[in-house]
Design an enzyme around this catalytic site. Structure first.
Site, PDB file in Angstrom:
ATOM      1  N   SER A 127       4.158  41.299  35.400  1.00 33.79           N
ATOM      2  CA  SER A 127       4.323  39.722  34.031  1.00 33.79           C
ATOM      3  C   SER A 127       3.832  39.907  33.406  1.00 33.79           C
ATOM      4  O   SER A 127       4.367  40.064  32.234  1.00 33.79           O
ATOM      5  CB  SER A 127       4.794  38.392  35.893  1.00 33.79           C
ATOM      6  OG  SER A 127       5.241  38.986  36.509  1.00 33.79           O
ATOM      7  N   PHE A 151       7.676  51.547  38.974  1.00 32.52           N
ATOM      8  CA  PHE A 151       9.606  50.873  38.921  1.00 32.52           C
ATOM      9  C   PHE A 151      10.223  51.625  37.825  1.00 32.52           C
ATOM     10  O   PHE A 151      10.988  50.294  37.049  1.00 32.52           O
ATOM     11  CB  PHE A 151       9.416  49.186  38.859  1.00 32.52           C
ATOM     12  CG  PHE A 151       8.463  48.401  40.449  1.00 32.52           C
ATOM     13  CD1 PHE A 151       8.574  48.610  41.151  1.00 32.52           C
ATOM     14  CD2 PHE A 151       7.232  47.298  39.947  1.00 32.52           C
ATOM     15  CE1 PHE A 151       8.203  48.227  42.116  1.00 32.52           C
ATOM     16  CE2 PHE A 151       6.982  46.533  40.365  1.00 32.52           C
ATOM     17  CZ  PHE A 151       7.579  47.484  42.305  1.00 32.52           C
ATOM     18  N   ILE A 152      10.159  52.772  37.401  1.00 27.65           N
ATOM     19  CA  ILE A 152      10.557  52.577  35.939  1.00 27.65           C
ATOM     20  C   ILE A 152      11.767  53.678  35.612  1.00 27.65           C
ATOM     21  O   ILE A 152      12.202  55.028  36.802  1.00 27.65           O
ATOM     22  CB  ILE A 152       9.521  54.492  35.566  1.00 27.65           C
ATOM     23  CG1 ILE A 152       8.486  53.373  35.097  1.00 27.65           C
ATOM     24  CG2 ILE A 152      10.115  54.478  34.178  1.00 27.65           C
ATOM     25  CD1 ILE A 152       7.780  52.356  34.568  1.00 27.65           C
ATOM     26  N   GLN A 238      17.814  40.584  23.116  1.00 26.08           N
ATOM     27  CA  GLN A 238      18.653  41.871  23.577  1.00 26.08           C
ATOM     28  C   GLN A 238      18.383  42.423  24.800  1.00 26.08           C
ATOM     29  O   GLN A 238      19.330  42.738  25.611  1.00 26.08           O
ATOM     30  CB  GLN A 238      18.483  42.348  22.748  1.00 26.08           C
ATOM     31  CG  GLN A 238      19.797  43.768  23.197  1.00 26.08           C
ATOM     32  CD  GLN A 238      20.188  44.468  21.731  1.00 26.08           C
ATOM     33  OE1 GLN A 238      20.026  43.988  20.328  1.00 26.08           O
ATOM     34  NE2 GLN A 238      20.348  45.694  22.054  1.00 26.08           N
ATOM     35  N   GLU A 239      17.627  42.868  25.674  1.00 25.23           N
ATOM     36  CA  GLU A 239      17.114  43.161  26.946  1.00 25.23           C
ATOM     37  C   GLU A 239      17.416  42.263  28.122  1.00 25.23           C
ATOM     38  O   GLU A 239      18.063  42.731  29.223  1.00 25.23           O
ATOM     39  CB  GLU A 239      15.640  43.247  27.298  1.00 25.23           C
ATOM     40  CG  GLU A 239      15.393  44.333  27.958  1.00 25.23           C
ATOM     41  CD  GLU A 239      13.766  44.235  28.238  1.00 25.23           C
ATOM     42  OE1 GLU A 239      13.713  44.605  27.861  1.00 25.23           O
ATOM     43  OE2 GLU A 239      13.615  44.422  29.497  1.00 25.23           O
ATOM     44  N   ARG A 240      17.377  40.771  27.831  1.00 26.27           N
ATOM     45  CA  ARG A 240      17.559  39.701  28.907  1.00 26.27           C
ATOM     46  C   ARG A 240      18.840  39.712  28.942  1.00 26.27           C
ATOM     47  O   ARG A 240      19.715  39.137  29.856  1.00 26.27           O
ATOM     48  CB  ARG A 240      16.831  38.248  28.841  1.00 26.27           C
ATOM     49  CG  ARG A 240      15.292  38.873  29.086  1.00 26.27           C
ATOM     50  CD  ARG A 240      14.469  37.988  28.496  1.00 26.27           C
ATOM     51  NE  ARG A 240      13.609  38.590  29.379  1.00 26.27           N
ATOM     52  CZ  ARG A 240      12.526  38.590  29.010  1.00 26.27           C
ATOM     53  NH1 ARG A 240      11.847  37.061  28.248  1.00 26.27           N
ATOM     54  NH2 ARG A 240      10.822  38.807  29.328  1.00 26.27           N
ATOM     55  N   GLN A 276      41.121  25.562  53.773  1.00 28.88           N
ATOM     56  CA  GLN A 276      40.543  24.934  52.369  1.00 28.88           C
ATOM     57  C   GLN A 276      39.168  25.543  51.844  1.00 28.88           C
ATOM     58  O   GLN A 276      38.877  25.399  51.271  1.00 28.88           O
ATOM     59  CB  GLN A 276      40.718  23.717  53.065  1.00 28.88           C
ATOM     60  CG  GLN A 276      40.476  22.934  52.081  1.00 28.88           C
ATOM     61  CD  GLN A 276      40.329  21.014  52.575  1.00 28.88           C
ATOM     62  OE1 GLN A 276      39.867  20.706  53.414  1.00 28.88           O
ATOM     63  NE2 GLN A 276      41.438  20.263  51.507  1.00 28.88           N
ATOM     64  N   GLN A 333      30.681  36.897  52.754  1.00 31.66           N
ATOM     65  CA  GLN A 333      30.979  36.038  54.177  1.00 31.66           C
ATOM     66  C   GLN A 333      31.774  35.668  54.520  1.00 31.66           C
ATOM     67  O   GLN A 333      32.045  35.954  55.288  1.00 31.66           O
ATOM     68  CB  GLN A 333      30.222  34.173  53.751  1.00 31.66           C
ATOM     69  CG  GLN A 333      30.037  33.438  54.994  1.00 31.66           C
ATOM     70  CD  GLN A 333      29.432  33.958  55.946  1.00 31.66           C
ATOM     71  OE1 GLN A 333      27.811  34.710  55.251  1.00 31.66           O
ATOM     72  NE2 GLN A 333      28.970  33.228  57.067  1.00 31.66           N
ATOM     73  N   GLY A 360      13.045  43.186  34.041  1.00 33.63           N
ATOM     74  CA  GLY A 360      13.647  42.248  33.150  1.00 33.63           C
ATOM     75  C   GLY A 360      12.589  40.843  32.835  1.00 33.63           C
ATOM     76  O   GLY A 360      13.288  40.319  31.746  1.00 33.63           O
TER      77      GLY A 360
HETATM   78  C1  LIG Z   1      14.430  48.463  41.156  1.00 33.81           C
HETATM   79  C2  LIG Z   1      13.694  48.121  39.508  1.00 33.81           C
HETATM   80  C3  LIG Z   1      13.011  48.338  38.312  1.00 33.81           C
HETATM   81  C4  LIG Z   1      12.624  48.612  37.011  1.00 33.81           C
HETATM   82  N1  LIG Z   1      12.031  49.491  35.799  1.00 33.81           N
HETATM   83  C5  LIG Z   1      11.609  48.968  34.989  1.00 33.81           C
HETATM   84  C6  LIG Z   1      11.578  49.751  34.298  1.00 33.81           C
HETATM   85  O1  LIG Z   1      12.607  50.665  33.603  1.00 33.81           O
HETATM   86  N2  LIG Z   1       9.988  49.822  33.500  1.00 33.81           N
HETATM   87  C7  LIG Z   1       9.383  48.874  33.452  1.00 33.81           C
HETATM   88  O2  LIG Z   1       7.622  48.802  33.040  1.00 33.81           O
HETATM   89  N3  LIG Z   1       9.483  47.916  34.125  1.00 33.81           N
HETATM   90  C8  LIG Z   1      10.695  47.909  35.201  1.00 33.81           C
HETATM   91  N4  LIG Z   1      10.710  47.307  36.897  1.00 33.81           N
HETATM   92  C9  LIG Z   1       8.994  46.007  37.304  1.00 33.81           C
HETATM   93  C10 LIG Z   1       9.809  44.693  36.669  1.00 33.81           C
HETATM   94  O3  LIG Z   1      10.039  44.632  35.259  1.00 33.81           O
HETATM   95  C11 LIG Z   1       8.634  44.126  37.663  1.00 33.81           C
HETATM   96  O4  LIG Z   1       8.949  44.490  39.483  1.00 33.81           O
HETATM   97  C12 LIG Z   1       9.180  42.070  37.251  1.00 33.81           C
HETATM   98  O5  LIG Z   1       8.217  42.358  36.108  1.00 33.81           O
HETATM   99  C13 LIG Z   1       8.282  41.184  38.017  1.00 33.81           C
HETATM  100  O6  LIG Z   1       7.072  42.420  38.158  1.00 33.81           O
HETATM  101  P1  LIG Z   1       5.564  42.952  39.576  1.00 33.81           P
HETATM  102  O7  LIG Z   1       6.580  43.110  40.538  1.00 33.81           O
HETATM  103  O8  LIG Z   1       4.228  43.168  39.119  1.00 33.81           O
HETATM  104  O9  LIG Z   1       5.807  41.585  40.000  1.00 33.81           O
HETATM  105  P2  LIG Z   1       4.407  39.982  39.696  1.00 33.81           P
HETATM  106  O10 LIG Z   1       4.367  39.848  37.942  1.00 33.81           O
HETATM  107  O11 LIG Z   1       3.502  40.232  40.570  1.00 33.81           O
HETATM  108  O12 LIG Z   1       4.957  38.577  39.989  1.00 33.81           O
HETATM  109  C14 LIG Z   1       4.942  38.198  41.722  1.00 33.81           C
HETATM  110  C15 LIG Z   1       5.657  36.524  41.075  1.00 33.81           C
HETATM  111  O13 LIG Z   1       4.653  36.151  40.856  1.00 33.81           O
HETATM  112  C16 LIG Z   1       5.919  35.509  40.002  1.00 33.81           C
HETATM  113  N5  LIG Z   1       5.363  35.387  39.160  1.00 33.81           N
HETATM  114  C17 LIG Z   1       4.376  36.014  37.846  1.00 33.81           C
HETATM  115  N6  LIG Z   1       4.146  34.779  36.665  1.00 33.81           N
HETATM  116  C18 LIG Z   1       4.044  33.656  37.135  1.00 33.81           C
HETATM  117  C19 LIG Z   1       4.523  32.674  36.243  1.00 33.81           C
HETATM  118  N7  LIG Z   1       3.101  32.356  34.931  1.00 33.81           N
HETATM  119  N8  LIG Z   1       4.784  31.621  36.788  1.00 33.81           N
HETATM  120  C20 LIG Z   1       5.573  31.637  38.518  1.00 33.81           C
HETATM  121  N9  LIG Z   1       5.150  32.175  39.007  1.00 33.81           N
HETATM  122  C21 LIG Z   1       4.890  33.683  38.294  1.00 33.81           C
HETATM  123  C22 LIG Z   1       6.827  36.018  40.289  1.00 33.81           C
HETATM  124  O14 LIG Z   1       8.051  35.392  39.050  1.00 33.81           O
HETATM  125  C23 LIG Z   1       7.323  36.935  41.328  1.00 33.81           C
HETATM  126  O15 LIG Z   1       7.802  36.036  42.145  1.00 33.81           O
HETATM  127  C24 LIG Z   1      11.371  47.486  37.711  1.00 33.81           C
HETATM  128  C25 LIG Z   1      11.388  46.969  39.208  1.00 33.81           C
HETATM  129  C26 LIG Z   1      12.292  46.795  40.195  1.00 33.81           C
HETATM  130  C27 LIG Z   1      12.369  47.088  41.233  1.00 33.81           C
END
Ligand SMILES: Cc1cc2nc3c(=O)[nH]c(=O)nc-3n(C[C@H](O)[C@H](O)[C@H](O)COP(=O)(O)OP(=O)(O)OC[C@H]3O[C@@H](n4cnc5c(N)ncnc54)[C@H](O)[C@@H]3O)c2cc1C
Length: 378
Positions: A127, A151-152, A238-240, A276, A333, A360
């Site tokens: 994040s 996670f790419i 756009q990504e979102r 129901q 369910q 995303g």
């Molecule tokens: C199947 C898959 C495909 C993916 N594809 C790609 C890709 O192609 N390219 C790429 O670059 N990445 C990709 N990702 C990575 C994905 O974008 C990240 O997993 C995501 O951004 C979260 O980062 P993190 O896993 O490091 O979690 P963290 O950032 O460590 O977050 C952990 C928790 O903390 C919470 N958190 C973080 N910041 C805050 C905040 N400010 N306030 C409150 N809560 C917060 C998060 O919501 C989460 O619940 C992919 C992931 C998966 C699982």
């Protein structure tokens, strides 16, 4: 929608049914699709549909990409991420690439000769991208890149990577740049093993490693270093939205599967549909799916008019994915024990959709973006 888009929808639907669905089991076992699916998708006109024809694309707009994305989601095909390839990376190139970069990469992306990935996340950060560690040091007319990404999506097949790096490690967001990396012949580049996931088992998600990889400086996106974070922020709506489009299509697939099942399944001597609880739950889910479709359609209109702001896109992403996960859970369910069996599409959907609340930008990060705007008085 218009006649042209309806025709594209039909082409896409037939393509996924014919070329992907029959291979689902084998692709699940090997954890990736066959490489030639990209070439087939290119030949069918399903890659880079929103990219101008002068760069080999379909000459359409976001609606064309949305239609293809919807059909892929409805068919439950995760094996190759066209969203990342056409919906994201191609648009980074279109928006920020030099004429030479566009000519060099976009036509080969449209045929599937090049498969694109976007590499932002790292083992230590997801994040909080400003703190990324992967860095690029300038050495003459090359950058020397070191670091790792995780996670790419498309990680196994990708041979063109839009890579986020720090060109100035001391500068936070202003030190982030985007480099286009061609993997072929790239010494020091390595792919890790395919990651074993809860769902989306056919998708090749991988780690990528860069050990002093030399990348020509003319592969920087944009005219100067340090623009990467701003570029990401501009493209994120756009990504979102594309994630929200997929979520809406999936809700409708889940509902269709469930309606067919509850009409046929007998409980206590009558169809499950006549209970129901079933009627009211499905009425709720159908309402939510209809509301989601209207909202996301409105966002598509805004995007086409250049009016989709980051806050509204964040609303679409978190709400559509959250609603989708809830609807799929409610639907499962009704299948009772069969809903837990992977041979039933609803079970696969349940596992596949969960990640949409995470990637995303996590849904918590989406709410933070919205909260900032609420705090400012909208
Ligand atoms: C199947 C898959 C495909 C993916 N594809 C790609 C890709 O192609 N390219 C790429 O670059 N990445 C990709 N990702 C990575 C994905 O974008 C990240 O997993 C995501 O951004 C979260 O980062 P993190 O896993 O490091 O979690 P963290 O950032 O460590 O977050 C952990 C928790 O903390 C919470 N958190 C973080 N910041 C805050 C905040 N400010 N306030 C409150 N809560 C917060 C998060 O919501 C989460 O619940 C992919 C992931 C998966 C699982």
């Amino acid at each position: 929608m218009d006649a042209d888009l309806e025709q594209l929808r039909d082409t896409a639907r037939r393509f996924y049914e014919r070329e992907c669905v029959p291979h689902e089991k084998r692709w699940t076992e090997q954890q990736h699709a066959d490489r030639d699916i990209w070439l087939k998708a290119g030949a069918a006109g399903l890659l880079c549909a929103g990219i101008p024809e002068q760069y080999g694309g379909g000459g359409g707009d976001f609606r064309h990409e949305a239609v293809i994305c919807e059909e892929q989601a409805r068919a439950m095909v995760n094996a190759f991420s066209n969203n990342v390839h056409s919906g994201i990376v191609a648009h980074y190139l279109l928006a920020y690439g030099s004429e030479a970069q566009k000519q060099r990469w976009l036509p080969r992306m449209a045929t599937g000769e090049l498969v694109a990935a976007i590499a932002l996340s790292e083992p230590g950060i997801g994040s909080d991208l400003q703190r990324m560690k992967t860095h690029a040091r300038r050495d003459g007319d090359h950058y020397v890149v070191s670091g790792s990404k995780t996670f790419i999506t498309n990680g196994l097949h990708a041979n063109l990577i839009c890579l986020a790096v720090k060109t100035d490690p001391a500068a936070g967001a202003k030190g982030v740049s985007l480099l286009m990396v061609e993997t072929e012949g790239s010494e020091g580049f390595r792919r890790g093993k395919l990651l074993e996931k809860l769902g989306q088992k056919t998708q090749d998600t991988a780690e990528l490693f860069f050990d002093e990889v030399r990348v020509p400086t003319d592969q920087l996106l944009g005219d100067e270093e340090g623009k990467g974070f701003g570029q990401l922020m501009q493209q994120l709506p756009q990504e979102r939205l594309i994630i929200a489009v997929g979520a809406v299509a999936t809700m409708h697939r889940a509902l269709d599967e469930t309606i067919t099942y509850v009409r046929e399944r007998q409980v206590f001597g009558q169809p499950l549909m006549s209970m129901q609880n079933t009627r009211f739950k499905l009425a709720e889910c159908a309402t939510q799916a209809t509301v989601a479709r209207s909202f996301v359609d409105d966002c598509i209109g805004r995007l086409l008019r250049g009016e989709l702001d980051a806050t509204t896109a964040a609303m679409a992403k978190w709400w559509a994915t959250d609603t989708n996960v809830r609807i799929v859970d409610e639907c499962l369910q009704f299948f009772g024990g069969y809903g837990y069996m992977t041979e039933y599409p609803i079970a696969r959907l349940y596992a596949d959709v969960r990640v949409s609340k995470i990637y995303g930008g996590t849904n918590e990060v989406m709410k933070e973006i919205i909260a900032r705007s609420v705090e400012r008085g909208r």
